[in-house]
Design an enzyme around this catalytic site. Structure first.
Site, PDB file in Angstrom:
ATOM      1  N   TRP A 320       0.825  -1.210   0.000  1.00  0.00           N
ATOM      2  CA  TRP A 320       0.000   0.000   0.000  1.00  0.00           C
ATOM      3  C   TRP A 320       0.860   1.262   0.000  1.00  0.00           C
ATOM      4  CZ3 TRP A 320       0.004   3.811   3.793  1.00  0.00           C
ATOM      5  CH2 TRP A 320      -0.985   4.780   3.669  1.00  0.00           C
ATOM      6  N   HIS A 321       2.078   1.149   0.566  1.00  0.00           N
ATOM      7  CA  HIS A 321       2.903   2.348   0.701  1.00  0.00           C
ATOM      8  C   HIS A 321       3.422   2.881  -0.623  1.00  0.00           C
ATOM      9  CE1 HIS A 321       2.908   1.344   4.978  1.00  0.00           C
ATOM     10  NE2 HIS A 321       3.317   2.564   5.195  1.00  0.00           N
ATOM     11  N   GLY A 322       3.521   2.068  -1.637  1.00  0.00           N
ATOM     12  CA  GLY A 322       4.049   2.636  -2.863  1.00  0.00           C
ATOM     13  C   GLY A 322       4.133   1.656  -3.999  1.00  0.00           C
TER      14      GLY A 322
END
Length: 465
Positions: A320-322
């Site tokens: 989800w972070h990148g």
């Protein structure tokens, strides 16, 4: 426009608060919504339409779920809304990485790559999607009632303190305050104090460490000293940047009459990796627990499935972070593996002494931050090799030159602030000097303003997520 910028502090914030406080109670959500959309459009207006479209989708879906008579139809609506939200996120966040990976495979087979122009990630999209999903799921679970006022719901989704980088604010937390909230000088003062503290954390510590982080992670073969100083600098930068942003967001929320949940609780003092995830980015970790881990079955289907669910939750949370590369997925897998080992360890009744638990936890967290920060997998491998002494044990000339007295003082100040909650003074509630407690945030804020005026505003790290 970012919180730690002169245009936000000297232009947007005073004008907005003057209008907001002069607006009658019944119209304050309208003022909040218009101000928040303006805040977002300041960056790029075209993506505001996407944020509004996702807001309309969640608002209509929740009303439709509320009106449906059949439980199966409610579930189908919820799933369809989740899929559409995730489709928007996948398209903007991961398509570049997927196409790049596919092109690597194609060129490896002597085939022409797909023509592709990289997409720009709309700022705040990741948090908008999480807010929308949690709201629709909570309406389906009957945790909260559907909000029939489009203005009130849009004000919740677009509220500028949390719009760009969280903290994730569940609808149920501010449902009542969206309908009616009290503005007072006490709340405003407490919020302003919190905002000033967060601003100082960001400008005076996080931003000051940026050159050291950039230099260390840019070395091709960092020595032991280079790698660990760079990793320590990033460990401190990330915390003071994100916790500073969260403090500013919570402070702004309080100044607007809202109470947001806390997002950090001294995470680097954690005694285990489970403890760390109860203290770091708390609104995200609780979101992952309630809407992903529990939905996967949690710990209700036996030990083996529990470990699988833990790993899946952390891997998805990492991804989800990148979407620039696969580093975030690997970071999530590292934390998932650590959580599984921790669980297996504690299930057998074993426990480390607190000091050893803190040391082991911090070591795992810092090694994982290495791949989280690295520009690519090769960069991460070079840093890890340095951290294990494979490039020599010294400190390179470039980093020695970068460690000026101002940087060293910042390191010392940051470490002292991290350790302070564990001291006897902190446990007694501080020095007991009320005037100093009120004065020092103002002084540090004013000094940070002077520093900011002499440099370019640096975006918050979590803006890219």
């Amino acid at each position: 426009m970012v919180f730690a910028s002169l245009e936000f502090l000297c232009l947007f914030l005073p004008v907005f608060f003057a209008l907001y406080w002069l607006t009658p109670q019944r119209w304050r959500n309208h003022t909040l919504l218009l101000g928040s959309w303006l805040f977002y459009a300041w960056w790029t207006p075209k993506f505001l339409l996407l944020i509004i479209a996702l807001t309309i989708l969640a608002w209509l879906a929740a009303i439709w779920i509320d009106k449906c008579r059949h439980e199966q139809d409610k579930t189908r609506l919820m799933v369809a809304t989740i899929v559409l939200n995730l489709a928007a996120l996948v398209w903007y966040k991961y398509t570049n990485m997927l196409v790049a990976s596919l092109n690597t495979l194609l060129t490896g087979q002597q085939l022409p790559p797909l023509p592709w122009v990289n997409l720009m990630l709309p700022i705040g999209l990741s948090f908008t999607v999480l807010h929308a999903i949690s709201y629709v799921v909570d309406v389906r679970r009957k945790v909260v009632p559907a909000q029939y006022s489009f203005i009130s719901f849009s004000a919740y989704m677009a509220m500028f303190p949390h719009l760009i980088a969280g903290p994730i604010v569940r609808y149920k937390i501010i449902d009542k305050e969206l309908r009616q909230r009290v503005l007072s000088l006490d709340k405003f003062s407490a919020g302003a104090r919190r905002f000033m503290l967060g601003f100082s954390m960001k400008v005076l510590i996080a931003d000051t460490l940026v050159p050291v982080v950039t230099l260390a992670f840019g070395l091709k073969q960092p020595a032991f000293g280079d790698a660990w100083i760079g990793c320590l600098a990033y460990t401190l930068q990330l915390y003071f940047d994100f916790a500073g942003y969260s403090a500013m967001a919570i402070g702004l929320g309080l100044m607007l009459g809202f109470h947001f949940a806390e997002n950090f609780n001294h995470p680097y003092l954690s005694t285990s990796i489970q403890d760390f995830w109860r203290r770091w980015h708390m609104t995200l970790s609780s979101w992952l627990r309630d809407y992903l881990y529990i939905s996967l079955g949690g710990n209700r289907q036996g030990p083996g499935r529990t470990y699988v669910n833990l790993m899946l939750t952390m891997a998805i949370g990492g991804l989800w972070h990148g979407g620039e590369n696969w580093n975030y997925l690997i970071w999530g897998v590292i934390h998932g593996s650590a959580l599984c080992c921790d669980r297996a360890f504690t299930q057998r009744g074993w426990q480390l002494p607190d000091w050893l638990g803190r040391l082991a936890t911090l070591l795992v967290v810092m090694l994982a931050w290495t791949i989280f920060r690295a520009a690519g997998f090769d960069n991460a491998m070079a840093m890890w090799a340095g951290q294990f002494g494979l490039h020599g044990m010294g400190l390179g000339d470039e980093l020695q030159l970068a460690l000026r007295p101002g940087i060293l003082i910042t390191f010392a100040l940051a470490v002292a602030l991290l350790l302070y909650p564990a001291t006897a003074v902190a446990r007694r509630g501080g020095l007991g000097l009320a005037w100093w407690s009120m004065l020092w945030p103002v002084l540090s804020f004013m000094y940070a303003l002077i520093v900011l005026a002499g440099q370019k505003a640096i975006p918050f790290l979590y803006f890219q997520f």
